[in-house]
Design an enzyme around this catalytic site. Structure first.
Site: not given
Lengths: 295, 295
Positions: A94, A170, A238
């Site tokens: 990602t 995403k 994250k």
């Protein structure tokens, strides 16, 4: 076909197994040598990266973030300069759309195709070769990546001809998935203060308008008091961090995401960072002075 | 059976129609006389409340909130003191569990059963007699309410023997439903800033881990640019307000819900209060300087 998988963590190991099963000569690389040896004992090739790089058709990068992706591709021992022209990099971490476009452009200088290909589905689906891939890239990149995609994914969304579109989708998905986990934890623990038992919460709400994919998937972990990390709290620090970084650059205000990230941050600070992400419920339970199943 | 429905708005009118279809002598009451006349023209009884109260078997209250529920039951022209013993009140508004317990106790003094029975499903399912009901109350209350529940609901969750449990579950569901609408709007508009088209958002995310019941139901309104109010923005000011009131009394901190409510409040302040709740996306679009479909 010669394929290398960089990153043999919970997702990457499953991807490597899927590629191996499909019959490719498969190389697994990781900073943890125990993971590399384990994969070699299951049939992975034992050649070094230096020896193998020139014959690779496909490089799949399943690491944690942009920094690690850049290091694998263009760091001190970066693989891209040693790849043959026509090889494809399938980048699964990602990252920001901007980073993906930069990587595509740098790979192109070496004649290497780049598929912006974040993955979704969890470690179980990774091992089964049934991931979802949110992919964008040139037709040549898709063509070169096709055999690997067939081996690792059940569903490939083709989102555009340029790197960046896959990563954009995403980040949108991660925004929702992270918010939905925090909202599920907030609602479940709020329910406890009102006499709603967690198992009743799961049974009823999963059939009502308040349901979500994440609720159905994660609420059972709280009901069972099992915080084995299928996906850890820290992953959301994250991923929601990446989402808010991208949002900030676009001057986009995302207050619901910001509130959810604060709860994951508290969970990490309270020592639950390596537990399953459903452990964000423990933050609420502590604040409210209530007990969760198994406590 | 003689049944009265109080509140002939988008939900109550459908409930009244379902009861009528089931063959009961059905009375519809509302502060708007045009709604009452419309229902009478479709077969509703024309007797006044004063004449009918003593023969009613069942009273269904489908009003907006606790204040209106209390007014219908115990206000100046409150119906409960005029009901016959054994009659049941089915209370459908979203209220606090505490309020529901108070109503149950006050009805009991008149020999009247009380079913705490918030409803879910929207006006279309209301008209089809296919609502979901989150119900709690005594066995006698359920028995007396059964014919009406059969007529108005596809699913009845029986959540306990005391009033309050139904309202508790409803508030948990509303917390999630409201947060999920705001999160969908946040993600969809964030996606636009990153080049993700709304129709692509809907197609892809509804198949991914970021999906929710509300996303699948409401994102199409934004994609089509149609803000006909199936459920209005202002409903969430009320319902998330109730959730946060209950939470506050329990000293429960609900930061994600608070962030979502702020976005609905902004939407209302910007003049979208009577539009479909998906119009909360317009708040994000204005803040970010982007256009939604149809704008």
């Amino acid at each position: 076909m010669h394929t290398a998988v960089f990153g043999l963590g919970s997702m990457g190991y499953g991807v490597a197994q899927s590629i191996l099963k499909a019959g490719d000569t498969t190389y697994g690389f990781d900073v943890m040598s125990s993971q590399v040896e384990k994969f070699q004992s299951e049939g992975g090739s034992t050649e070094s990266l230096i020896d193998a790089a020139g014959i690779l058709d496909c490089v799949i990068v399943v690491v944690l973030n942009a920094e690690q992706t850049e290091s694998v591709l263009f760091g001190e021992q970066g693989v891209v300069p040693n790849l043959k022209p026509g090889c494809v990099v399938i980048a699964c971490a990602t990252v920001s759309p901007e980073f993906a476009r930069d990587m595509e452009s740098r790979c192109k200088k070496h004649g290497v195709h780049y598929l912006d290909a974040p993955i979704s589905g969890g470690s179980v689906k990774a091992a089964q070769g049934e991931l979802s891939v949110l992919a964008s890239g040139t037709g040549d990149a898709f063509n070169a990546a096709r055999p690997a995609l067939d081996a690792m994914a059940a569903t490939v969304f083709e989102l555009g001809k340029e790197a960046g579109a896959g990563s954009a989708m995403k980040s949108v998905n991660q925004l929702l998935a992270g918010v939905h986990i925090a909202a599920m934890a907030e609602a479940l623990t709020f329910g406890i203060t009102q006499g709603v038992k967690p198992e009743q919460f799961l049974e009823v709400i999963s059939q009502c308008a308040g349901s979500s994919w994440m609720l159905e998937n994660r609420a059972p972990h709280i009901v069972e008091g099992d915080y084995t990390p299928h996906s850890a709290v820290n992953i959301w620090l994250k991923d929601l961090g990446i989402v808010l970084d991208i949002a900030s650059k676009a001057e986009f205000d995302a207050p619901v995401t910001t509130a959810a990230l604060q709860q994951f941050t508290k969970a990490s600070e309270q020592g639950f960072g390596l537990e399953d992400d459903a452990a964000v419920a423990k933050v609420y339970a502590r604040d409210a002075g209530i007990k969760l199943p198994g406590e």
